[in-house]
Design a protein around this motif. Structure first.
Motif, PDB file in Angstrom:
ATOM      1  N   UNK A  65       4.085  10.126  11.245  1.00 17.32           N
ATOM      2  CA  UNK A  65       4.502   9.635  12.584  1.00 17.32           C
ATOM      3  C   UNK A  65       6.041   9.350  12.545  1.00 17.32           C
ATOM      4  N   UNK A  66       6.698   9.709  13.791  1.00 20.34           N
ATOM      5  CA  UNK A  66       8.109   9.542  13.608  1.00 20.34           C
ATOM      6  C   UNK A  66       8.484   8.080  13.266  1.00 20.34           C
ATOM      7  N   UNK A  67       7.566   7.147  13.467  1.00 25.76           N
ATOM      8  CA  UNK A  67       8.041   5.876  13.180  1.00 25.76           C
ATOM      9  C   UNK A  67       8.136   5.436  11.881  1.00 25.76           C
ATOM     10  N   UNK A  68       7.225   6.453  10.974  1.00 24.87           N
ATOM     11  CA  UNK A  68       7.367   5.913   9.633  1.00 24.87           C
ATOM     12  C   UNK A  68       8.058   6.824   8.711  1.00 24.87           C
ATOM     13  N   UNK A  69       9.162   7.359   9.278  1.00 23.28           N
ATOM     14  CA  UNK A  69      10.190   8.319   8.520  1.00 23.28           C
ATOM     15  C   UNK A  69      11.366   7.712   8.778  1.00 23.28           C
TER      16      UNK A  69
END
Length: 889
Positions: free
Chosen positions: A371-375
């Motif tokens: 997910x974008x929020x985890x990178x």
């Protein structure tokens, strides 16, 4: 209605078509694409045309919803300014310690939340390492509104950089010993760390908008350069359902607050389950923010999805992402790969063909973790884009998995918000996933250990170096309280001397006082008048030309009343915040202004004036937020009382705000009767809140719109005014042995009590002393302190007991409030006690009729006083009956 061919009318039908043939060609082209390539291709071309037009500066309606993909393609991401491996290790330690702290706290049954920070860890870590400016550099630093349920992660980071100890972590949610940590961001409980209380959901986003606006207000008024401050608000997607969360979006866009960024953690879950079970909250939020005029950055997918998007030559994948509801995506994160192949890719042939090119491992990576929020790189790119955008605030919609890295027992589970601990085995699995060097021996006692790489480790040095470069630790609260000199006495003396024969409402007396105080050469510019679009109601229009109404654009029009003395003047450096019809917005203004001494090191004196009915009742939660944030200033409930505002009726009749206000320990509540009492209270309030030894309190004053002749201040009453009670007018004994009693009255009720004093003496031979009870609440506060002193073995007599000591006869209290308001002090009054009040619903009528209805007018007071004396055998029962008949009760 439709036209003869069934086509819905359009606003375009009203515009002249200068070239119908060209228009028909465009329509025919669209029809041809639809027929040849399908409606999806036609819609794609239309969206690209609109985007191109917007980029070219054509005045077209903005596209409110884009595809369910990242706003910033991987190829367009900026270079990452940091050591990604090092930051990953730091984040791993923070994840571990946040979970360990809550799990260890579960032994004491105090609870805690783990899953929220687990999903948002990179959203915070990226900001702390690269963007959030601290308070030890130039200016005021950034203002961080931390999502309340993520507090364990913030504590974990403070532990890593040495600002918190293991003992403090072990006292999470256990504060009574003096070394604990509050559950959520609470400045009053941990004032060196927390700056803004946010866990009362919806108030964080509202306050963040008005804080960003107040930053501009300070700059435009020349008080402080705040150009280096950026406001970051971290919010949950479920939190955005609160009406306050989106109440001021248009204000932020209208005033071009590009010093503001919302970061919404879209883990697609709220407290009990999916946010939009059958819909897509990301798309909904995008439309709402774009429609309000915000810049929207979507950070949805991690790098693992790049391969899938490259293989999607037909657009089938993007179409499928656009139609899958939130609850189904949550399910994908918890089911096996065959389920995903069948239920996601198996819905159309093009997707099924695409899935054949993907390994099970690739599908698992995409749907379980990527997910974008985890990178960090994705988040970094989004933050850079937010700071680069000018002319509008930015919202970042970052998709995550709630409970990420906590294991299959937590990730995406509906119940994970209520889950307070992990087992030892789950911690060991988490250890392996995060790659932390924590040996099995550390679990020997069955208690999960805290982890720390060492005070001189590369991780801690890196963390501290990044923070030093950005201006010091964050979050952090710094108090820069600069005491203000007392204003010149002239402004107060004007009210001390009374109004003579001229009648003046106490509302007008307060406004007149503040107007004079705003002229003070030392402190005048520090006043911040706040009103929710009722300035003329409260007689404040006289401030318009002199102080000006704040507008970041100034006045771009010629006001209709420009030729009048008190015309409507807006100015870029205007002093008045006239907020329109929003008590919540005005209260958010007040909070920002009242805490400017800490946020910016600039002491401001806000006063917020409003219909008293629409204050504590409507925005009481914000009053607690104000107290928690240690705000200072004057809150003024105007047109107060249940019977004073004639004709407005039930919804405007306030008989209970003082009762609500009495529940707030930081609120000093006064119900002054006369103009000189207001002057004494305001003068002392300036000393207590802004003097050499400032207190963390604020004032609530109720003022009335009933014009009355204002008496001059008697000698020696200042102490009684401030403590809450003094004898205003002693009764003259009719005879030496005349029955006697004490009438206590607050606010406008003192005029009824004075008239009752006359009736009792003239008609019934009874002597009454009239006392002005300026603050029932302060009398109670003092009495409670006396009770607490007794528990410590100290002898202390409450002020109200002292003041009434030896006063002959019973006590009868009356006000324009519910009886519970004066009844707060009854147990500390040694005389027989009785009270009158305006219990029940308000109603529309004249003041006299309303007061007769509630039984608080002078005649009703007289009868009640006689009844009280009759019970004591000091007058006859027949006198009470006769009085009722004489006065028509």
């Amino acid at each position: 209605m439709t036209d003869p061919v069934g086509k819905l009318p359009s606003e375009l039908d009203q515009l002249p078509d200068r070239d119908p043939e060209e228009t028909a060609e465009w329509a025919a082209s669209l029809d041809a694409v639809t027929k040849a390539a399908g409606p999806h291709r036609a819609a794609y071309l239309m969206r690209r045309s609109l985007q191109h037009a917007e980029g070219a500066g054509l005045a077209l309606p903005k596209l409110l919803e884009t595809d369910y993909v990242n706003s910033i393609p991987t190829a367009a991401e900026p270079a990452f300014d940091g050591d990604l491996e090092m930051e990953s290790r730091i984040t791993a330690w923070n994840r571990w310690n946040a979970a360990a702290m809550v799990t260890r706290g579960a032994r004491a049954g105090v609870g805690g939340h783990i899953a929220t920070f687990a999903s948002a860890a990179w959203l915070y870590e990226t900001g702390f390492n690269h963007f959030f400016r601290g308070k030890e550099g130039d200016g005021s630093g950034d203002q961080l509104y931390i999502q309340g349920h993520a507090s364990p992660g913030i504590y974990a980071r403070a532990f890593l950089d040495g600002r918190l100890s293991e003992r403090q972590l072990d006292n999470f949610r256990q504060e009574t010993g003096g070394d604990g940590l509050p559950s959520y961001p609470h400045p009053r409980r941990l004032p060196w760390l927390w700056e803004f209380p946010t866990v009362s959901m919806g108030l964080g986003p509202l306050s963040a908008i008005y804080q960003a606006r107040f930053n501009r207000y300070l700059a435009n008024r020349g008080i402080k350069d705040t150009s280096g401050s950026h406001v970051w608000a971290f919010l949950g997607d479920g939190e955005m359902d609160e009406p306050e969360a989106t109440a001021a979006l248009a204000l932020a866009a209208r005033e071009q607050l590009d010093n503001l960024t919302f970061v919404i953690n879209c883990n697609l879950q709220r407290l009990d389950g999916p946010v939009r079970a059958n819909f897509r909250v990301v798309q909904e939020l995008e439309g709402a923010f774009r429609g309000a005029g915000w810049n929207v950055v979507k950070t949805l997918w991690g790098n693992a999805w790049d391969e899938l998007f490259q293989l999607d030559t037909t657009g089938a994948l993007i179409r499928r992402l656009r139609e899958v509801p939130d609850a189904q995506f949550q399910t994908y994160a918890t089911r096996d790969v065959p389920y995903i192949r069948e239920h996601f890719f198996g819905t159309e042939p093009a997707l099924a063909e695409l899935a054949k090119l993907l390994t099970d491992a690739k599908i698992a990576e995409c749907f379980y973790t990527s997910r974008g929020g985890h990178e960090a790189r994705k988040v970094y790119a989004a933050y850079r884009a937010a700071l680069a955008h000018k002319g509008a605030p930015t919202v970042i919609l970052a998709q995550t998995v709630k409970g990420y890295t906590l294991g299959k027992g937590f990730e995406s589970k509906n119940a994970n918000h209520q889950m307070k601990k992990l087992s030892v085995d789950e911690f060991k699995d988490m250890r392996e996933l995060l790659g932390l060097p924590i040996p099995d021996s550390a679990f020997a006692d069955g208690l999960v250990p805290y982890g720390h790489p060492g005070a001189d480790s590369p991780e801690v040095r890196y963390l501290q170096e990044r923070r030093a470069e950005l201006g010091g630790p964050a979050p952090a609260r710094r108090t820069h309280m600069v005491s203000l000199p007392q204003p010149e006495e002239r402004a107060f003396k004007a009210l001390y001397k009374g109004s003579g024969k001229q009648e003046m409402a106490t509302t007008m007396a307060f406004v007149r006082l503040v107007k004079d105080l705003m002229r003070d050469k030392e402190t005048g510019r520090r006043w911040v008048p706040i009103v929710p679009d009722e300035a003329r109601t409260f007689g404040m229009e006289s401030l318009f030309p002199s102080a000006g109404i704040y507008s970041p654009l100034g006045q771009t029009y010629d006001p209709v009343d420009r030729d009048q003395l008190m015309y409507y003047k807006e100015a870029k450096d205007g002093q008045i915040l006239n907020e329109g019809i929003t008590e919540a917005g005005a209260m958010a203004d007040f909070i920002a202004a009242s805490t400017s001494y800490a946020t910016h090191g600039e002491t401001m004196i806000p006063f917020y004036i409003f219909y008293s009915m629409f204050g504590w009742q409507r925005t009481g939660d914000q009053m607690w937020q104000l107290a928690d944030q240690l705000g200072k200033g004057f809150i003024v409930g105007a047109t107060a009382g249940r019977t004073t505002l004639t004709g407005e009726g039930l919804q405007h009749a306030d008989g209970h705000s003082h009762l609500i206000a009495s529940t707030n320990p930081a609120s000093l509540n006064y119900d002054p009767a006369f103009a000189y009492e207001i002057a004494v209270i305001v003068k002392d309030g300036l000393r207590r809140m802004f003097g050499p030894a400032p207190e963390d309190v604020f004032y609530y004053l109720t003022v009335y719109n009933e014009p009355k002749a204002q008496p001059a201040m008697p000698e020696g009453v200042e102490e009684g005014i401030l403590k809450g009670l003094y004898r205003f007018k002693e009764g003259t004994p009719v005879t030496a042995d005349a029955p006697r009693l004490q009438l206590l009255a607050s606010g406008t009720a003192i005029h009824w009590a004075l008239r009752a004093q006359e009736l009792l003496a003239a008609d019934w031979g009874v002597t009454a002393d009239v006392w002005s009870a300026t603050s029932w609440g302060e009398l109670r506060r003092d009495a409670l302190a006396s009770d607490e002193a007794l528990l410590r073995g100290e002898q202390q007599v409450p002020y109200v007991t002292q003041a009434l000591s030896g006063a002959p006869g019973p006590v009868l209290a009356v006000s324009d409030w519910m009886r519970q308001v004066p009844d707060q002090i009854s147990q500390w009054v040694e005389q027989d006690w009785s009270s009158l009040g305006t219990d029940g619903f308000g109603l529309s009528d004249t003041r006299d009729a309303a007061r007769r209805h509630f039984g608080v007018d002078a005649e009703s007071i007289t009868v009640a006083a006689l009844a009280q004396l009759a019970r004591r055998g000091e007058v006859t029962a027949s006198a009470v009956k006769e009085a009722r008949e004489r006065y028509g009760l």
